[in-house]
Design a protein around this motif. Structure first.
Motif, PDB file in Angstrom:
ATOM      1  N   THR A  51      47.417  37.983  39.615  1.00 45.15           N
ATOM      2  CA  THR A  51      48.010  39.201  39.038  1.00 45.15           C
ATOM      3  C   THR A  51      47.012  40.039  38.256  1.00 45.15           C
ATOM      4  O   THR A  51      47.369  41.098  37.749  1.00 45.15           O
ATOM      5  N   GLU A  52      45.746  39.597  38.177  1.00 47.91           N
ATOM      6  CA  GLU A  52      44.748  40.276  37.351  1.00 47.91           C
ATOM      7  C   GLU A  52      43.825  41.148  38.194  1.00 47.91           C
ATOM      8  O   GLU A  52      43.456  40.772  39.310  1.00 47.91           O
TER       9      GLU A  52
ATOM     10  N   GLU B  88      42.660  32.517  49.086  1.00 47.20           N
ATOM     11  CA  GLU B  88      44.017  33.068  49.203  1.00 47.20           C
ATOM     12  C   GLU B  88      44.503  33.746  47.926  1.00 47.20           C
ATOM     13  O   GLU B  88      45.458  34.524  47.956  1.00 47.20           O
ATOM     14  N   ASP B  89      43.823  33.484  46.806  1.00 52.66           N
ATOM     15  CA  ASP B  89      44.242  34.058  45.527  1.00 52.66           C
ATOM     16  C   ASP B  89      43.506  35.341  45.168  1.00 52.66           C
ATOM     17  O   ASP B  89      43.828  35.973  44.157  1.00 52.66           O
ATOM     18  N   VAL B  90      42.482  35.721  45.951  1.00 51.24           N
ATOM     19  CA  VAL B  90      41.636  36.857  45.577  1.00 51.24           C
ATOM     20  C   VAL B  90      41.579  37.862  46.723  1.00 51.24           C
ATOM     21  O   VAL B  90      41.405  37.484  47.887  1.00 51.24           O
TER      22      VAL B  90
ATOM     23  N   GLU C 211      44.431  40.163  27.071  1.00 51.83           N
ATOM     24  CA  GLU C 211      43.570  39.188  27.732  1.00 51.83           C
ATOM     25  C   GLU C 211      42.291  39.862  28.234  1.00 51.83           C
ATOM     26  O   GLU C 211      42.324  40.945  28.805  1.00 51.83           O
ATOM     27  N   THR C 212      41.166  39.189  28.022  1.00 48.39           N
ATOM     28  CA  THR C 212      39.858  39.680  28.448  1.00 48.39           C
ATOM     29  C   THR C 212      39.116  38.549  29.151  1.00 48.39           C
ATOM     30  O   THR C 212      39.273  37.387  28.796  1.00 48.39           O
ATOM     31  N   GLY C 213      38.320  38.894  30.144  1.00 47.82           N
ATOM     32  CA  GLY C 213      37.543  37.880  30.837  1.00 47.82           C
ATOM     33  C   GLY C 213      36.236  38.431  31.370  1.00 47.82           C
ATOM     34  O   GLY C 213      36.138  39.622  31.682  1.00 47.82           O
TER      35      GLY C 213
ATOM     36  N   HIS D  97      37.468  41.699  33.198  1.00 44.20           N
ATOM     37  CA  HIS D  97      38.902  41.972  33.233  1.00 44.20           C
ATOM     38  C   HIS D  97      39.364  42.244  31.815  1.00 44.20           C
ATOM     39  O   HIS D  97      38.968  41.546  30.873  1.00 44.20           O
ATOM     40  N   HIS D  98      40.166  43.284  31.644  1.00 48.26           N
ATOM     41  CA  HIS D  98      40.780  43.541  30.347  1.00 48.26           C
ATOM     42  C   HIS D  98      42.179  44.101  30.548  1.00 48.26           C
ATOM     43  O   HIS D  98      42.358  45.105  31.233  1.00 48.26           O
ATOM     44  N   ASN D  99      43.151  43.432  29.971  1.00 49.10           N
ATOM     45  CA  ASN D  99      44.540  43.841  30.070  1.00 49.10           C
ATOM     46  C   ASN D  99      44.991  44.380  28.720  1.00 49.10           C
ATOM     47  O   ASN D  99      45.174  43.618  27.777  1.00 49.10           O
TER      48      ASN D  99
END
Length: 389
Positions: free
Chosen positions: A363-364, A334-336, A251-253, A244-246
């Motif tokens: 939100t990601e 429920e979150d994904v 933010e990066t993950g 993930h990169h915003n």
């Protein structure tokens, strides 16, 4: 002092594009009958029972290490065993965040280490040929023992997240040799290997060596193929990497899965820090605590999170930088939301079919970077089988 966290997003976006190019080229080379390239021999989840370098050494008696490597991405988590001196008391006091930790505990918290990024792996013989060529060019190549190597591969790890390099990124990749233990026959054992420093000292000795041993999967079956072709999904044979990169907030993950084990690392990938006269996060936190500035110490410590867990336990975290998260799931169903874009032009026969897949985690948006499953349907099945409710 240390409050300038402006993100250099153009550099980060370019970095991910470069890594995708490397990955795509590796896939094409691996599918070529004439290519001498091969996937990393060290794909899997690993513990480190021994490190030694110079006149120092450590073992799993002093540090618990969880190192998960897919075909391209990795997350490496290192937790000092000494933190058990303060974790039970902090949990007993109701600790649920950094705001609950006093100064001495913040200093111990800073001694943890987590880093993540891309591993570029090549055959050792190709790299050794370059070294021999350079030595010959420089008039140092008369030693015939330099013409061959017993190493199997060479790895250059490029860090996008690093607990220690908090002010500026590493000025060069972390490069080392891979030596896999032979099984006594014609092959190699995939369960034990050594990491040797690329460089040597004035005595010709490698600056450090680390011994790695495979963490057991739930079925104790470590024979994981490069790609799973069957319609049913064997959970503890899956190898998966998400990122993930915003570009808006920087933010990066990275989440990596190998044989039932998962590691995660997320936070700020880089931020400017020209004025901080320190070389590590621990030094910054020590200085903040000494000055009584716990707010700034907590701000720095909160920039990166990381942990390890088991997929078949419901993605339950069993070791984490944020120790109060241990025993909780990384995510819940429920979150994904999983999605596969069938209009992207790729299909299940495409080696990079997974590029059309995304996971919306709250939100990601998370993208698939590596996957040894054969289709989007298998990936969705794997996730549906493992997500906790």
């Amino acid at each position: 002092h240390y409050d300038d966290d402006k993100k250099e997003d153009d550099d980060d976006n370019s970095l991910w594009q470069i890594w995708k190019t490397w990955r795509n080229n590796a896939v094409q080379n691996n599918n070529s009958s004439t290519s001498s390239d091969a996937p990393p021999l060290v794909i899997g989840a690993w513990r480190r029972p021994l490190f030694y370098g110079g006149w120092e050494h450590s073992s799993d008696a002093t540090e618990h290490v969880f190192n998960v490597q897919t075909a391209n991405l990795f997350v490496d988590l290192r937790l000092p065993t000494g933190r058990q001196q303060y974790i039970p008391q902090q949990l007993a006091n109701g600790c649920q965040s950094l705001d609950d930790l006093p100064g001495p505990a913040l200093r111990l918290y800073a001694r943890q280490h987590c880093f993540a990024g891309y591993s570029k792996v090549q055959p050792a013989a190709k790299e050794w040929d370059k070294i021999v060529h350079l030595r010959n060019t420089n008039g140092k190549g008369s030693n015939t023992s330099m013409t061959t190597t017993s190493f199997d591969q060479v790895c250059a790890r490029h860090h996008v997240l690093d607990w220690n390099f908090v002010g500026t990124p590493r000025n060069r990749p972390n490069k080392w040799w891979i030596q896999v233990k032979k099984d006594g026959g014609n092959g190699t054992s995939s369960n034990v290997w050594k990491e040797w420093a690329y460089a040597t000292d004035e005595c010709g000795q490698h600056y450090y060596c680390e011994r790695w041993e495979r963490l057991p999967s739930s079925s104790e079956d470590d024979d994981s193929p490069t790609k799973i072709e069957t319609t049913s999904v064997t959970i503890d044979r899956v190898v998966l990497a998400l990122y993930h990169h915003n570009p808006t907030n920087g933010e990066t993950g990275i989440i990596v899965v190998a044989h039932d084990h998962f590691n995660y690392c997320r936070g700020k990938s880089t931020f400017k820090n020209e004025t901080a006269p320190f070389s590590s996060l621990a030094e910054i936190v020590d200085d903040c605590v000494a000055r009584g500035d716990l707010t700034t110490a907590r701000k720095w410590l909160g920039r990166l999170q990381g942990g390890h867990g088991r997929v078949q336990a419901g993605w339950k975290i069993d070791a984490a930088v944020e120790f109060w998260k241990q025993g909780t799931p990384l995510w819940v169903r429920e979150d994904v939301k999983f999605a596969a874009n069938t209009d992207s032009g790729g299909d299940d026969k495409d080696s990079l079919w997974f590029e059309s897949c995304t996971l919306k985690w709250k939100t990601e948006t998370w993208h698939v970077f590596d996957c040894n499953l054969a289709s989007a349907a298998q990936l969705e099945q794997f996730l549906e089988q493992t997500w906790p409710n």
